[in-house]
Structure formats: C-alpha cells, structure tokens
Design a protein around this motif. Structure first.
Motif, PDB file in Angstrom:
ATOM      1  N   LYS A  94      37.694  37.472  47.815  1.00 50.56           N
ATOM      2  CA  LYS A  94      37.000  37.434  46.534  1.00 50.56           C
ATOM      3  C   LYS A  94      36.859  35.995  46.046  1.00 50.56           C
ATOM      4  O   LYS A  94      37.573  35.098  46.495  1.00 50.56           O
ATOM      5  CB  LYS A  94      37.740  38.272  45.493  1.00 50.56           C
ATOM      6  CG  LYS A  94      37.727  39.778  45.769  1.00 50.56           C
ATOM      7  CD  LYS A  94      38.411  40.536  44.658  1.00 50.56           C
ATOM      8  CE  LYS A  94      38.377  42.045  44.902  1.00 50.56           C
ATOM      9  NZ  LYS A  94      37.007  42.575  44.861  1.00 50.56           N
ATOM     10  N   THR A  95      35.974  35.788  45.106  1.00 54.75           N
ATOM     11  CA  THR A  95      35.791  34.476  44.486  1.00 54.75           C
ATOM     12  C   THR A  95      36.661  34.410  43.235  1.00 54.75           C
ATOM     13  O   THR A  95      36.584  35.297  42.381  1.00 54.75           O
ATOM     14  CB  THR A  95      34.322  34.240  44.109  1.00 54.75           C
ATOM     15  OG1 THR A  95      33.528  34.253  45.292  1.00 54.75           O
ATOM     16  CG2 THR A  95      34.159  32.894  43.414  1.00 54.75           C
ATOM     17  N   ALA A  96      37.508  33.395  43.156  1.00 52.14           N
ATOM     18  CA  ALA A  96      38.416  33.249  42.024  1.00 52.14           C
ATOM     19  C   ALA A  96      38.015  32.058  41.167  1.00 52.14           C
ATOM     20  O   ALA A  96      37.574  31.029  41.678  1.00 52.14           O
ATOM     21  CB  ALA A  96      39.848  33.071  42.511  1.00 52.14           C
ATOM     22  N   THR A  97      38.183  32.220  39.868  1.00 53.23           N
ATOM     23  CA  THR A  97      37.956  31.130  38.917  1.00 53.23           C
ATOM     24  C   THR A  97      39.288  30.823  38.251  1.00 53.23           C
ATOM     25  O   THR A  97      39.972  31.736  37.782  1.00 53.23           O
ATOM     26  CB  THR A  97      36.925  31.536  37.851  1.00 53.23           C
ATOM     27  OG1 THR A  97      35.683  31.848  38.491  1.00 53.23           O
ATOM     28  CG2 THR A  97      36.700  30.406  36.855  1.00 53.23           C
ATOM     29  N   ALA A 121      48.881  32.879  37.249  1.00 53.32           N
ATOM     30  CA  ALA A 121      48.720  32.820  35.797  1.00 53.32           C
ATOM     31  C   ALA A 121      47.565  31.918  35.384  1.00 53.32           C
ATOM     32  O   ALA A 121      47.037  32.046  34.267  1.00 53.32           O
ATOM     33  CB  ALA A 121      50.013  32.327  35.142  1.00 53.32           C
ATOM     34  N   ASP A 122      47.160  30.998  36.261  1.00 53.30           N
ATOM     35  CA  ASP A 122      46.064  30.078  35.951  1.00 53.30           C
ATOM     36  C   ASP A 122      44.698  30.636  36.347  1.00 53.30           C
ATOM     37  O   ASP A 122      43.663  30.038  36.030  1.00 53.30           O
ATOM     38  CB  ASP A 122      46.276  28.730  36.656  1.00 53.30           C
ATOM     39  CG  ASP A 122      47.494  27.992  36.125  1.00 53.30           C
ATOM     40  OD1 ASP A 122      47.793  28.144  34.937  1.00 53.30           O
ATOM     41  OD2 ASP A 122      48.145  27.269  36.911  1.00 53.30           O
ATOM     42  N   VAL A 123      44.699  31.772  37.053  1.00 54.86           N
ATOM     43  CA  VAL A 123      43.437  32.384  37.477  1.00 54.86           C
ATOM     44  C   VAL A 123      42.871  33.194  36.322  1.00 54.86           C
ATOM     45  O   VAL A 123      43.560  34.028  35.731  1.00 54.86           O
ATOM     46  CB  VAL A 123      43.636  33.280  38.712  1.00 54.86           C
ATOM     47  CG1 VAL A 123      42.312  33.934  39.110  1.00 54.86           C
ATOM     48  CG2 VAL A 123      44.186  32.461  39.874  1.00 54.86           C
ATOM     49  N   THR A 124      41.618  32.941  35.985  1.00 57.41           N
ATOM     50  CA  THR A 124      41.000  33.618  34.845  1.00 57.41           C
ATOM     51  C   THR A 124      40.164  34.832  35.240  1.00 57.41           C
ATOM     52  O   THR A 124      39.971  35.746  34.439  1.00 57.41           O
ATOM     53  CB  THR A 124      40.110  32.642  34.055  1.00 57.41           C
ATOM     54  OG1 THR A 124      39.112  32.095  34.930  1.00 57.41           O
ATOM     55  CG2 THR A 124      40.944  31.504  33.492  1.00 57.41           C
ATOM     56  N   SER A 125      39.664  34.855  36.495  1.00 62.24           N
ATOM     57  CA  SER A 125      38.860  36.011  36.910  1.00 62.24           C
ATOM     58  C   SER A 125      38.705  36.050  38.417  1.00 62.24           C
ATOM     59  O   SER A 125      38.859  35.035  39.112  1.00 62.24           O
ATOM     60  CB  SER A 125      37.468  35.960  36.264  1.00 62.24           C
ATOM     61  OG  SER A 125      36.723  34.843  36.744  1.00 62.24           O
ATOM     62  N   PHE A 126      38.411  37.249  38.910  1.00 64.33           N
ATOM     63  CA  PHE A 126      38.087  37.471  40.313  1.00 64.33           C
ATOM     64  C   PHE A 126      36.759  38.214  40.369  1.00 64.33           C
ATOM     65  O   PHE A 126      36.519  39.131  39.589  1.00 64.33           O
ATOM     66  CB  PHE A 126      39.155  38.312  41.018  1.00 64.33           C
ATOM     67  CG  PHE A 126      40.493  37.645  41.160  1.00 64.33           C
ATOM     68  CD1 PHE A 126      40.738  36.776  42.204  1.00 64.33           C
ATOM     69  CD2 PHE A 126      41.509  37.904  40.248  1.00 64.33           C
ATOM     70  CE1 PHE A 126      41.970  36.158  42.336  1.00 64.33           C
ATOM     71  CE2 PHE A 126      42.745  37.297  40.367  1.00 64.33           C
ATOM     72  CZ  PHE A 126      42.983  36.416  41.419  1.00 64.33           C
ATOM     73  N   THR A 127      35.904  37.814  41.275  1.00 67.40           N
ATOM     74  CA  THR A 127      34.632  38.507  41.462  1.00 67.40           C
ATOM     75  C   THR A 127      34.359  38.661  42.950  1.00 67.40           C
ATOM     76  O   THR A 127      34.851  37.872  43.766  1.00 67.40           O
ATOM     77  CB  THR A 127      33.459  37.746  40.822  1.00 67.40           C
ATOM     78  OG1 THR A 127      33.402  36.419  41.376  1.00 67.40           O
ATOM     79  CG2 THR A 127      33.613  37.641  39.318  1.00 67.40           C
ATOM     80  N   ASP A 128      33.597  39.677  43.297  1.00 69.99           N
ATOM     81  CA  ASP A 128      33.182  39.828  44.684  1.00 69.99           C
ATOM     82  C   ASP A 128      32.223  38.700  45.028  1.00 69.99           C
ATOM     83  O   ASP A 128      31.427  38.271  44.195  1.00 69.99           O
ATOM     84  CB  ASP A 128      32.490  41.176  44.900  1.00 69.99           C
ATOM     85  CG  ASP A 128      33.458  42.341  44.774  1.00 69.99           C
ATOM     86  OD1 ASP A 128      34.641  42.160  45.116  1.00 69.99           O
ATOM     87  OD2 ASP A 128      33.038  43.416  44.306  1.00 69.99           O
ATOM     88  N   ALA A 129      32.313  38.221  46.264  1.00 69.60           N
ATOM     89  CA  ALA A 129      31.461  37.109  46.683  1.00 69.60           C
ATOM     90  C   ALA A 129      29.988  37.426  46.485  1.00 69.60           C
ATOM     91  O   ALA A 129      29.180  36.571  46.126  1.00 69.60           O
ATOM     92  CB  ALA A 129      31.741  36.762  48.144  1.00 69.60           C
ATOM     93  N   SER A 130      29.604  38.691  46.668  1.00 68.64           N
ATOM     94  CA  SER A 130      28.202  39.087  46.562  1.00 68.64           C
ATOM     95  C   SER A 130      27.681  39.029  45.134  1.00 68.64           C
ATOM     96  O   SER A 130      26.489  38.899  44.895  1.00 68.64           O
ATOM     97  CB  SER A 130      28.015  40.511  47.097  1.00 68.64           C
ATOM     98  OG  SER A 130      28.835  41.414  46.367  1.00 68.64           O
ATOM     99  N   THR A 134      36.205  26.944  41.036  1.00 70.46           N
ATOM    100  CA  THR A 134      35.877  28.192  41.722  1.00 70.46           C
ATOM    101  C   THR A 134      36.137  28.046  43.209  1.00 70.46           C
ATOM    102  O   THR A 134      35.834  27.010  43.801  1.00 70.46           O
ATOM    103  CB  THR A 134      34.395  28.559  41.499  1.00 70.46           C
ATOM    104  OG1 THR A 134      34.153  28.671  40.097  1.00 70.46           O
ATOM    105  CG2 THR A 134      34.053  29.879  42.169  1.00 70.46           C
ATOM    106  N   GLY A 135      36.714  29.081  43.812  1.00 68.41           N
ATOM    107  CA  GLY A 135      36.979  29.047  45.247  1.00 68.41           C
ATOM    108  C   GLY A 135      37.160  30.439  45.802  1.00 68.41           C
ATOM    109  O   GLY A 135      37.269  31.418  45.050  1.00 68.41           O
ATOM    110  N   THR A 136      37.192  30.534  47.112  1.00 65.37           N
ATOM    111  CA  THR A 136      37.380  31.819  47.794  1.00 65.37           C
ATOM    112  C   THR A 136      38.854  32.038  48.095  1.00 65.37           C
ATOM    113  O   THR A 136      39.527  31.154  48.636  1.00 65.37           O
ATOM    114  CB  THR A 136      36.583  31.859  49.108  1.00 65.37           C
ATOM    115  OG1 THR A 136      35.199  31.658  48.822  1.00 65.37           O
ATOM    116  CG2 THR A 136      36.769  33.205  49.809  1.00 65.37           C
ATOM    117  N   VAL A 137      39.380  33.196  47.732  1.00 67.54           N
ATOM    118  CA  VAL A 137      40.786  33.527  47.974  1.00 67.54           C
ATOM    119  C   VAL A 137      41.009  33.751  49.466  1.00 67.54           C
ATOM    120  O   VAL A 137      40.346  34.581  50.090  1.00 67.54           O
ATOM    121  CB  VAL A 137      41.205  34.782  47.189  1.00 67.54           C
ATOM    122  CG1 VAL A 137      42.668  35.130  47.474  1.00 67.54           C
ATOM    123  CG2 VAL A 137      40.976  34.589  45.699  1.00 67.54           C
TER     124      VAL A 137
END
Length: 264
Positions: free
Chosen positions: A114-117, A231-240, A206-209
């Motif tokens: 997933k993509t993490a912010t 704790a510093d990660v604000t969101s996860f999204t699917d790469a797509s 932003t980066g890929t987990v």
C-alpha cells in the motif's frame, strides 16, 4: 518570488539535523532490548541466595537465651515467595503481550504494497522517485534540502508555492544530475516571510510499504530503507487509488532544476 541564500542555508542545516536524529532513531529501532522481568528474576535469585546466607548466620549467632521467633523467619520467607510469584506473573504478562504484538504485526503485514503517507523527515527514495506534500496559506518562497544518511546535502530546490496544497517530487538525482541509489534520505522544508524570518513548513512524505517491524512493542513501517514509526503514519491507500486522489493537489512552481509534479 525567489528564495534567498539564507533560506536555503536554513533548509540545509535543518536537513542535516534530521539526518543525525533519524540515524539514531533507526539504530535504536533496530536494537533488541532485554526485558525487565528477566532482569528482575535474575536479581531475585541473587538476593534470595544472600538472604539464605544471612538467615543461616543469624541462626548460628543468635542469643540462645532469646532466640528469634520462628514467625519472623516465616514472614521473611513468605515475602520472598510473594515477590517471586509477582515476577513470574510479570513474565507471563510479557509473554501474552508479545503474542498480542506478534498477532498485530501479522495483521499489519496486509499493509505491504500500500501507499503510506507519514509525518516524518525521512524521505524514502523508491524506484528512483520520492515526493512530499505541504500546505501554505499563500504564495511563499520555499527552500527544500535533501541529505543522505550521513548528512551530506545531495539535492536542493527553490520554489514558489501555491496557496493551498503543494507537492514536490524528487527524481532521485543529485545537484550534478547523477541518479542516486534508492534508500532512506532526509528532507527539510523552510519558508521565509516578508521580514526575512524563516520558519519550518510542516509536510508529509509518501512511499510504498515494503514491510512491518516490531521492536519492544513499537510497530515500524518499512518504506524501502526507511523505518518509520507507525504512530507517524497518517494514512494508507491502495496504490491504484493514489493517482486519482492526487488530482486535487496543486504543485509548487520550481525556480531551479528540481523536479516538481504538476497536477490540477
């Protein structure tokens, strides 16, 4: 609007400071610590041996006409037994916590890919690309500095931001245009007001987990070589879904050779 030499210098200094802090953080996150219960049990064993030695000495040297009460011995033994049971309970609790953490880590492994912010100064360079996002209330002079893990400045950018959301994308090249290897870098973003006062601009990366790590109860998200506290990660999204969600982001206008992304 262009940035000043002092603003860029401030960004470089901040990025170097982040490199030192992040290096220590990553080193600490990679180190396994000894559990308190194990140390307590070892200490209890040593103290119990000392207690038995003192007790034997007391018996050998007590006044025959006024011997110590057997109740005193029993009370002392009971206290040691109680402490031993408490240490055993703590050890069992530590085992249960460890099992819970392992289960949490297994669950978090579903985040891989997933993509993490995250709100961090670590900048993961993956597949030759990395990006940060920040907001400004108006068009402002912005200076961005990137350093390697040793604190050497490898890239700088001078920008004029747009009011609202901005995205800066780094293509992984240094100031000489040489492509750098993927890895964990450090970044700082600074701005300057009309009076020449500089200040830090909050941003996210932003980066890929690529993995999940657990150290002493703290869960870390791996983005390539970067190790970021969950704790510093604000969101996860699917790469797509990343591409479609980024369409609402405005980009800063670059006044140097730095790579920027332009979306509308």
């Amino acid at each position: 609007m262009t940035t000043t030499t002092s603003l860029l210098s401030t960004a470089e200094t901040a990025a170097k400071s982040s490199a030192t802090t992040n290096a220590a953080s990553i080193s600490s996150a990679s180190t396994t610590t000894t559990t308190t219960s194990t140390s307590a049990l070892s200490s209890l064993s040593s103290n119990f041996s000392t207690f038995l030695t003192l007790l034997t000495t007391q018996l050998q040297n007590q006044d025959p006409s006024s011997p110590m009460s057997s109740d005193t011995f029993t009370s002392e033994l009971a206290q040691f037994a109680g402490v031993e049971q408490q240490v055993a309970t703590n050890t069992n609790l530590t085992t249960l916590i460890s099992l819970t953490e392992d289960g949490q880590q297994s669950s978090d492994m579903s985040l891989v890919g997933k993509t993490a912010t995250a709100s961090t100064t670590q900048l993961p360079l993956q597949n030759g690309s990395s990006s940060i996002s920040f907001n400004t209330t108006s068009a402002e002079s912005i200076a961005i500095a990137v350093t390697d893990s040793s604190g050497n400045v490898v890239k700088t950018a001078e920008l004029t931001s747009s009011a609202g959301a901005n995205t800066w994308t780094w293509d992984g090249t240094n100031t000489s245009g040489t492509q750098l290897a993927d890895g964990s870098y450090n970044v700082a973003v600074e701005t300057e007001d009309g009076s020449g006062n500089t200040s830090t601009v909050p941003f996210t990366v932003t980066g890929t987990v690529t993995g999940i790590s657990n150290n002493s109860g703290t869960i870390y998200v791996k983005m390539g070589s970067s190790l970021i506290d969950m704790a510093d990660v604000t969101s996860f999204t699917d790469a797509s879904s990343t591409t479609s969600s980024s369409s609402t982001t405005s980009s800063a206008t670059s006044t140097s050779s730095a790579s920027t992304s332009t979306t509308s």
